[in-house]
Design a protein around this motif. Structure first.
Motif, PDB file in Angstrom:
ATOM      1  N   PRO A  43       0.825  -1.207   0.000  1.00 19.82           N
ATOM      2  CA  PRO A  43       0.000   0.000   0.000  1.00 19.82           C
ATOM      3  C   PRO A  43       0.860   1.258   0.000  1.00 19.82           C
ATOM      4  O   PRO A  43       2.060   1.205   0.268  1.00 19.82           O
ATOM      5  CB  PRO A  43      -0.815  -0.122   1.292  1.00 19.82           C
ATOM      6  N   ALA A  44       0.211   2.384  -0.323  1.00 21.86           N
ATOM      7  CA  ALA A  44       0.921   3.659  -0.404  1.00 21.86           C
ATOM      8  C   ALA A  44       1.784   3.872   0.829  1.00 21.86           C
ATOM      9  O   ALA A  44       1.367   3.599   1.949  1.00 21.86           O
ATOM     10  CB  ALA A  44      -0.088   4.794  -0.556  1.00 21.86           C
ATOM     11  N   PHE A  45       3.021   4.345   0.585  1.00 21.41           N
ATOM     12  CA  PHE A  45       3.934   4.575   1.704  1.00 21.41           C
ATOM     13  C   PHE A  45       3.484   5.804   2.490  1.00 21.41           C
ATOM     14  O   PHE A  45       2.969   6.765   1.916  1.00 21.41           O
ATOM     15  CB  PHE A  45       5.368   4.773   1.195  1.00 21.41           C
ATOM     16  N   HIS A  46       3.713   5.757   3.774  1.00 17.80           N
ATOM     17  CA  HIS A  46       3.391   6.894   4.617  1.00 17.80           C
ATOM     18  C   HIS A  46       4.471   7.962   4.498  1.00 17.80           C
ATOM     19  O   HIS A  46       5.524   7.732   3.923  1.00 17.80           O
ATOM     20  CB  HIS A  46       3.258   6.433   6.077  1.00 17.80           C
ATOM     21  N   GLY A  47       4.173   9.125   5.125  1.00 19.62           N
ATOM     22  CA  GLY A  47       5.167  10.186   5.147  1.00 19.62           C
ATOM     23  C   GLY A  47       4.902  11.220   4.078  1.00 19.62           C
ATOM     24  O   GLY A  47       4.146  10.993   3.132  1.00 19.62           O
ATOM     25  N   ALA A 100       1.679 -11.519   1.884  1.00 24.76           N
ATOM     26  CA  ALA A 100       2.685 -10.673   2.523  1.00 24.76           C
ATOM     27  C   ALA A 100       2.228  -9.221   2.422  1.00 24.76           C
ATOM     28  O   ALA A 100       1.509  -8.845   1.495  1.00 24.76           O
ATOM     29  CB  ALA A 100       4.045 -10.832   1.851  1.00 24.76           C
ATOM     30  N   LEU A 101       2.656  -8.421   3.373  1.00 21.19           N
ATOM     31  CA  LEU A 101       2.280  -7.007   3.416  1.00 21.19           C
ATOM     32  C   LEU A 101       3.522  -6.181   3.720  1.00 21.19           C
ATOM     33  O   LEU A 101       4.295  -6.529   4.618  1.00 21.19           O
ATOM     34  CB  LEU A 101       1.222  -6.783   4.502  1.00 21.19           C
ATOM     35  N   VAL A 102       3.681  -5.094   2.972  1.00 20.73           N
ATOM     36  CA  VAL A 102       4.782  -4.167   3.223  1.00 20.73           C
ATOM     37  C   VAL A 102       4.190  -2.866   3.744  1.00 20.73           C
ATOM     38  O   VAL A 102       3.271  -2.312   3.144  1.00 20.73           O
ATOM     39  CB  VAL A 102       5.590  -3.885   1.937  1.00 20.73           C
ATOM     40  N   SER A 103       4.714  -2.382   4.837  1.00 22.23           N
ATOM     41  CA  SER A 103       4.322  -1.069   5.334  1.00 22.23           C
ATOM     42  C   SER A 103       5.581  -0.229   5.431  1.00 22.23           C
ATOM     43  O   SER A 103       6.626  -0.706   5.897  1.00 22.23           O
ATOM     44  CB  SER A 103       3.663  -1.204   6.724  1.00 22.23           C
ATOM     45  N   ALA A 104       5.499   1.021   4.974  1.00 19.65           N
ATOM     46  CA  ALA A 104       6.711   1.837   4.951  1.00 19.65           C
ATOM     47  C   ALA A 104       6.377   3.306   5.118  1.00 19.65           C
ATOM     48  O   ALA A 104       5.243   3.738   4.901  1.00 19.65           O
ATOM     49  CB  ALA A 104       7.474   1.625   3.637  1.00 19.65           C
ATOM     50  N   SER A 114      14.803   9.376   4.553  1.00 20.78           N
ATOM     51  CA  SER A 114      14.817   8.211   5.417  1.00 20.78           C
ATOM     52  C   SER A 114      13.633   7.337   5.035  1.00 20.78           C
ATOM     53  O   SER A 114      12.517   7.838   4.899  1.00 20.78           O
ATOM     54  CB  SER A 114      14.659   8.639   6.881  1.00 20.78           C
ATOM     55  N   VAL A 115      13.895   6.047   4.845  1.00 14.59           N
ATOM     56  CA  VAL A 115      12.821   5.119   4.500  1.00 14.59           C
ATOM     57  C   VAL A 115      12.791   4.010   5.542  1.00 14.59           C
ATOM     58  O   VAL A 115      13.781   3.295   5.718  1.00 14.59           O
ATOM     59  CB  VAL A 115      13.020   4.508   3.098  1.00 14.59           C
ATOM     60  N   LYS A 116      11.659   3.908   6.248  1.00 11.58           N
ATOM     61  CA  LYS A 116      11.462   2.820   7.204  1.00 11.58           C
ATOM     62  C   LYS A 116      10.485   1.828   6.604  1.00 11.58           C
ATOM     63  O   LYS A 116       9.532   2.227   5.941  1.00 11.58           O
ATOM     64  CB  LYS A 116      10.887   3.359   8.522  1.00 11.58           C
ATOM     65  N   PHE A 117      10.734   0.545   6.850  1.00 12.66           N
ATOM     66  CA  PHE A 117       9.743  -0.419   6.356  1.00 12.66           C
ATOM     67  C   PHE A 117       9.660  -1.612   7.288  1.00 12.66           C
ATOM     68  O   PHE A 117      10.585  -1.929   8.032  1.00 12.66           O
ATOM     69  CB  PHE A 117      10.076  -0.865   4.932  1.00 12.66           C
ATOM     70  N   ARG A 118       8.490  -2.269   7.239  1.00 15.47           N
ATOM     71  CA  ARG A 118       8.311  -3.554   7.902  1.00 15.47           C
ATOM     72  C   ARG A 118       7.621  -4.502   6.946  1.00 15.47           C
ATOM     73  O   ARG A 118       6.822  -4.095   6.105  1.00 15.47           O
ATOM     74  CB  ARG A 118       7.458  -3.410   9.173  1.00 15.47           C
ATOM     75  N   LEU A 119       7.958  -5.775   7.085  1.00 20.45           N
ATOM     76  CA  LEU A 119       7.347  -6.820   6.271  1.00 20.45           C
ATOM     77  C   LEU A 119       6.514  -7.711   7.182  1.00 20.45           C
ATOM     78  O   LEU A 119       6.976  -8.099   8.272  1.00 20.45           O
ATOM     79  CB  LEU A 119       8.447  -7.649   5.589  1.00 20.45           C
TER      80      LEU A 119
END
Lengths: 435, 178
Positions: A43-47, A100-104, A114-119
């Protein structure tokens, strides 16, 4: 836990990745059988960073480009978390069949991002591996995206990744009988092209050093084929050979960068020679009355595979780096050439001509388990992704207006696709994973 | 063919002027013995006041002697037709010692880039060896290979491939650069 990794482009460190979490329950087994692509939601990255969505799109393109992942359509994504840290509503993602889901989240301060992500493993309902943060210059946002995709790929396949890597190549312009060629270096996906030579002299087949800092290539700069070494950072090159009575071509580095193995012609006959890259001292490695050419080192630096027509037509041979009698490893029908030893060490990719058709194929290093990956009018010059899972090569279209194009294919033979470039190109050399 | 009034006739006229009945002027045609030589090249050396004839030019070598020999697919052996051309090349080089030559080997597009470079080198080497055997000094000959990089014909058929499997002898005046 959130780890921070800074993209440091000038550090003299070998490529290394943080320890990869490989104990997660979600994993794609890459086999020769039919693999159903894993459904992944990105989904769309936050920030508020302007490049947040561009980074998301590159991550998605990297993953789906492997053929191993299928992206959950954006309009099916009803459950995007409101913020990066918010708890995941796993049942909503299960409802759209995401595995699987990517959140960033992407933040920008001046020219730094700065790019933060979790899988997340949707079915297990838990995070897969640690969260990570990549800090980079804003202009390097593509590399930050490739780093995230590399992490996701590695965690979900158990393989080493390859997205944050570069490819050297030859651009081709002009008519077929007066082709103009120049060497470029680009991201593995065809972006961020940097030109390394002008078009004043014919250049062929650049090859990366293992550290990604140098190229060796063949140049007609002097009027006669000689080999040159080029420093990518400074875009400066120098001749390694300049014997007017002896052609030199098809050079490649040893894995430690200390040696260059190449073809040397004397009196019409071509043999395999080794050169000390620092001193320029040269010595013969394989000498015969036959054509011996296209050498490539094994990743441990102990052996060299090359092409020879000593049996009557071109076949592949392996010789120790200290010389000795080469042993033939290819015995099939057809003409074998341009071998490239996989960086994993397990396979050799090569060009095979059978009748008037060309193939890219692989075999084990003892010549067994030959596997054909492609077929066309003219496929050649295979090069390996740094993880030994993908082969890039040149495909030439026939005819007077036929152009060469770069393609890549998985070693299972699936997922053949052209590289998206708006010009003709040949002779790819896939560099290492970048630090 | 060049026709002109022979100047020597004037001397003759002066001699005859002593007589009451001058004879008519003598007209004579000068026949150029080289005008119909092979290839139709016109001999110009003495008339131009220079020392070089048309034979002593790269153009004559390329067009009349023949600068290109062809090879069979994946072969580097010289055909009898190639030997005939190379014998003429050697004769020309042995006559015109002010020239040196670069022999360029080429291959058709099928085949890998590396192998074709080596194949072209071997073809150039075969030509060089033959020319040396015919008496051309080795230090007047160099070789290089373009592999499949410089086809003469660009189609992807045997008709073009046959023209591209070649060795081309490029001559230039020594000292004029190679």
């Amino acid at each position: 836990m959130l780890r921070t990794l800074t993209l440091a482009f000038t550090m003299a460190l070998a490529a290394s990745l943080p320890a990869l979490a490989q104990d997660g329950p979600l994993k794609i087994e890459i086999t020769d059988g039919v693999t159903e692509p894993m459904a992944i939601a990105i989904p769309a990255f936050h920030g508020d960073a302007a490049v947040a969505q561009q980074i998301r799109d590159v991550v998605a393109a990297d993953l789906t480009g492997t053929g191993l992942f299928r992206e959950i359509p954006r309009d099916a994504q009803v459950a995007r978390p409101a913020s990066f840290g918010e708890a995941i509503a796993y049942e909503d993602w299960r409802a759209v069949s995401a595995q699987a889901l990517v959140s960033a989240e992407v933040t920008q301060a001046g020219d730094a991002i700065s790019v933060k992500f979790r899988l997340y493993d949707v079915y297990a309902g838990q995070a897969q591996g640690d969260g990570m943060q990549f800090d980079a210059r804003a202009t390097d946002w593509r590399r930050a995206a490739h780093k995230i995709a590399d992490q996701i790929y590695a965690r979900l396949t158990g393989e080493q990744p390859y997205f944050d890597s570069r490819v050297a190549f030859v651009q081709e312009t002009g008519p077929k009988d007066a082709r103009i060629k120049r060497i470029g270096v680009m991201d593995y996906d065809g972006q961020n092209i940097l030109w390394m030579t002008d078009s004043s002299s014919l250049v062929l087949a650049p090859q990366f050093s293992r550290d990604g800092r140098r190229l060796v290539y063949t140049s007609f700069d002097s009027g006669f084929p000689q080999i040159r070494v080029l420093d990518i950072a400074t875009v400066s090159s120098r001749a390694l050979t300049q014997d007017a009575n002896s052609m030199a071509f098809s050079p490649r580095f040893s894995p430690d960068g200390r040696w260059i193995v190449y073809s040397r012609e004397q009196g019409g006959n071509t043999d395999i020679w080794l050169m000390d890259a620092a001193s320029g001292a040269q010595r013969p490695l394989v000498q015969s009355p036959a054509i011996d050419t296209a050498p490539s080192f094994s990743p441990d630096g102990q052996r060299i595979v090359f092409e020879s027509d000593r049996s009557g037509n071109p076949q592949l041979y392996v010789v120790g780096v200290n010389g000795g009698e080469p042993s033939r490893i290819s015995f099939g029908d057809g003409r074998y050439g341009s071998p490239a030893w996989s960086p994993k060490g397990d396979l050799i990719a090569f060009t095979k001509q059978v009748g008037d058709r060309f193939h890219i194929a692989t075999m084990r290093t003892d010549g067994s388990a030959e596997k054909t990956l492609t077929e066309s009018f003219l496929d050649e010059s295979p090069t390996w992704a740094p993880n030994g899972r993908v082969v890039m090569f040149t495909r030439v279209a026939p005819g007077g207006n036929g152009q060469p194009r770069l393609h890549s294919v998985d070693i299972t033979g699936r997922n053949m696709r052209p590289l998206s470039l708006d010009f003709a190109a040949s002779d790819p050399s896939w560099g290492p994973l970048m630090p | 063919m060049i026709a002109w009034k022979k100047p020597a006739a004037a001397t003759l006229l002066l001699t005859l002027a002593a007589c009451a009945q001058p004879a008519p002027p003598v007209t004579q045609t000068v026949v150029d013995p080289y005008a119909n030589a092979a290839g139709g090249a016109l001999y110009q050396g003495d008339l131009a006041g220079g020392t070089l004839g048309a034979e002593a030019t790269p153009q004559y070598f390329n067009d009349t002697v023949g600068n290109t020999v062809l090879f069979a697919a994946n072969q580097t052996a010289l055909t009898s037709e190639a030997r005939t051309i190379l014998a003429r090349q050697a004769q020309w080089l042995n006559t015109h010692t002010g020239f040196s030559a670069v022999v360029q080997g080429h291959a058709e597009e099928t085949g890998t880039r590396e192998y074709n470079l080596a194949l072209g080198a071997r073809r150039a080497g075969a030509v060089q060896e033959y020319l040396i055997a015919q008496g051309v000094s080795p230090d007047r000959l160099r070789t290089l290979s373009f592999g499949k990089e410089r086809p003469r014909e660009v189609c992807s058929d045997e008709a073009c491939y046959a023209q591209n499997r070649r060795a081309v002898t490029v001559v230039s005046a020594t000292g004029a650069g190679s």
